[in-house]
Enzyme design. Structure first.
Site, PDB file in Angstrom:
ATOM      1  N   ASN A   1       0.855  -1.191   0.000  1.00 23.02           N
ATOM      2  CA  ASN A   1       0.000   0.000   0.000  1.00 23.02           C
ATOM      3  C   ASN A   1       0.885   1.233   0.000  1.00 23.02           C
ATOM      4  O   ASN A   1       1.999   1.211   0.516  1.00 23.02           O
ATOM      5  CB  ASN A   1      -0.902   0.012   1.245  1.00 23.02           C
ATOM      6  CG  ASN A   1      -1.870   1.182   1.235  1.00 23.02           C
ATOM      7  OD1 ASN A   1      -2.420   1.531   0.186  1.00 23.02           O
ATOM      8  ND2 ASN A   1      -2.080   1.815   2.377  1.00 23.02           N
TER       9      ASN A   1
ATOM     10  N   HIS B   1       0.783   5.235   1.269  1.00 22.07           N
ATOM     11  CA  HIS B   1       0.009   6.064   2.194  1.00 22.07           C
ATOM     12  C   HIS B   1       0.653   7.449   2.272  1.00 22.07           C
ATOM     13  O   HIS B   1       1.866   7.557   2.481  1.00 22.07           O
ATOM     14  CB  HIS B   1      -0.017   5.405   3.575  1.00 22.07           C
ATOM     15  CG  HIS B   1      -0.860   6.172   4.541  1.00 22.07           C
ATOM     16  ND1 HIS B   1      -2.240   6.159   4.500  1.00 22.07           N
ATOM     17  CD2 HIS B   1      -0.524   7.024   5.534  1.00 22.07           C
ATOM     18  CE1 HIS B   1      -2.710   6.946   5.443  1.00 22.07           C
ATOM     19  NE2 HIS B   1      -1.694   7.490   6.083  1.00 22.07           N
TER      20      HIS B   1
ATOM     21  N   SER C   1       4.697   7.038   2.528  1.00 22.13           N
ATOM     22  CA  SER C   1       5.245   5.749   2.952  1.00 22.13           C
ATOM     23  C   SER C   1       4.675   4.652   2.054  1.00 22.13           C
ATOM     24  O   SER C   1       3.486   4.682   1.714  1.00 22.13           O
ATOM     25  CB  SER C   1       4.820   5.413   4.394  1.00 22.13           C
ATOM     26  OG  SER C   1       5.168   6.446   5.285  1.00 22.13           O
TER      27      SER C   1
ATOM     28  N   ASP D   1      -2.967   0.693   7.913  1.00 22.68           N
ATOM     29  CA  ASP D   1      -1.786   1.540   7.645  1.00 22.68           C
ATOM     30  C   ASP D   1      -0.666   1.264   8.645  1.00 22.68           C
ATOM     31  O   ASP D   1       0.176   2.137   8.898  1.00 22.68           O
ATOM     32  CB  ASP D   1      -2.160   3.035   7.656  1.00 22.68           C
ATOM     33  CG  ASP D   1      -3.166   3.390   6.568  1.00 22.68           C
ATOM     34  OD1 ASP D   1      -3.115   2.767   5.494  1.00 22.68           O
ATOM     35  OD2 ASP D   1      -4.009   4.275   6.798  1.00 22.68           O
TER      36      ASP D   1
HETATM   37  C1  GRF Z   1      -2.701   8.928  -3.003  1.00 26.70           C
HETATM   38  O1  GRF Z   1      -2.349  10.060  -2.245  1.00 26.70           O
HETATM   39  C2  GRF Z   1      -2.433   7.676  -2.222  1.00 26.70           C
HETATM   40  O2  GRF Z   1      -1.288   7.744  -1.420  1.00 26.70           O
HETATM   41  C3  GRF Z   1      -3.650   7.602  -1.341  1.00 26.70           C
HETATM   42  O3  GRF Z   1      -4.720   7.998  -2.182  1.00 26.70           O
HETATM   43  C4  GRF Z   1      -4.210   8.857  -3.200  1.00 26.70           C
HETATM   44  C5  GRF Z   1      -4.584   8.226  -4.511  1.00 26.70           C
HETATM   45  O4  GRF Z   1      -4.257   8.994  -5.619  1.00 26.70           O
HETATM   46  N1  GRF Z   1      -3.780   6.304  -0.749  1.00 26.70           N
HETATM   47  P1  GRF Z   1      -4.353   8.383  -7.081  1.00 26.70           P
HETATM   48  O5  GRF Z   1      -5.713   7.724  -7.225  1.00 26.70           O
HETATM   49  O6  GRF Z   1      -3.237   7.393  -7.252  1.00 26.70           O
HETATM   50  O7  GRF Z   1      -4.223   9.560  -8.002  1.00 26.70           O
END
Ligand code: GRF
Length: 215
Positions: free
Chosen positions: A109, A111, A138, A147
């Site tokens: 994932n 985050h 991260s 997370d």
């Molecule tokens: C990103 O900031 C990711 O870290 C978070 O959600 C957002 C998704 O953006 N989990 P995208 O859909 O990849 O443009």
């Protein structure tokens, strides 16, 4: 892993800019996106995948009575593509322990915070409210702890005077697009694994921050 690429399935819920970064880098990397699965039928990321002839599936969480039923259908859809790795890229559903156990050590994932700071949502506003001088992203292995799985890599950005949450989010997102393909390629080349709850890169247990990409 030379001629054969590591097959990954990417899970999304929305815009899919991280998915796009993975698509772009996969062309010259050691992984191949076998499918993109969204829990939202109108996620823009599905169009990004279709544009590149990547198979897509929608497993709409609103058509399931329980989280477990959704998780199980999602797992079945993933297995159809037999991936070595599952990559969550803006996937906005919490996955239950049954799902996590089913794919243990094979789910990443991304985050938008320097974990363990700010798990959950609204990370950028929370960093601003706390007066943090730095913020970042991260990448971690997914465990049943939201997370909270072992961190593989972090990249930091400065928090600037007069930043809004949107400005900060955009600065972090730029880094996300660099760090995620890099970590996926580590996994694809067999350098990265989860062992006994730790992230291990090149046979070394990583520290709680993971690899700091740009100190
Ligand atoms: C990103 O900031 C990711 O870290 C978070 O959600 C957002 C998704 O953006 N989990 P995208 O859909 O990849 O443009």
């Amino acid at each position: 892993m030379e001629a054969t690429h590591c097959h990954i399935v990417v899970l999304i819920s929305g815009n899919g800019s991280n998915l796009q970064a993975l698509i772009d880098s996969s062309l010259a990397s050691n992984f191949k996106i076998a499918a993109v699965i969204s829990n939202r039928p109108n996620a823009f990321g599905l169009q990004r995948a279709e544009r590149d002839n990547i198979p897509t599936r929608v497993i709409d969480h609103t058509s399931f009575d329980s989280r477990d039923a959704f998780d199980s259908a999602l797992g079945d859809a993933i297995e159809e593509f037999n991936p070595e790795l599952i990559v969550l890229a803006g996937f906005m559903r919490i996955l239950g322990s049954e799902f996590v156990n089913r794919f243990e050590g094979r789910v990443l994932n991304i985050h938008p915070s320097l974990l363990p700071k700010y798990p959950g949502i609204n990370t950028h506003q929370r960093a601003l409210d706390a007066g943090d001088e730095e913020h970042g992203v991260s990448v971690h292995f997914v465990t049943a702890d939201l997370d909270g799985g072992p961190v593989i890599a972090q990249e930091r950005v400065p928090v600037l005077k007069d930043d809004t949450a949107e400005m900060l989010a955009a600065r972090v997102l730029e880094k996300e697009h660099l760090v995620y393909p890099k970590v996926v390629s580590w996994y694809a080349s067999g350098r990265l694994e989860m062992q006994e709850g730790n992230a291990v890169l090149d046979h070394e247990v990583l520290p709680p921050t993971g690899v700091i990409i740009h100190p």
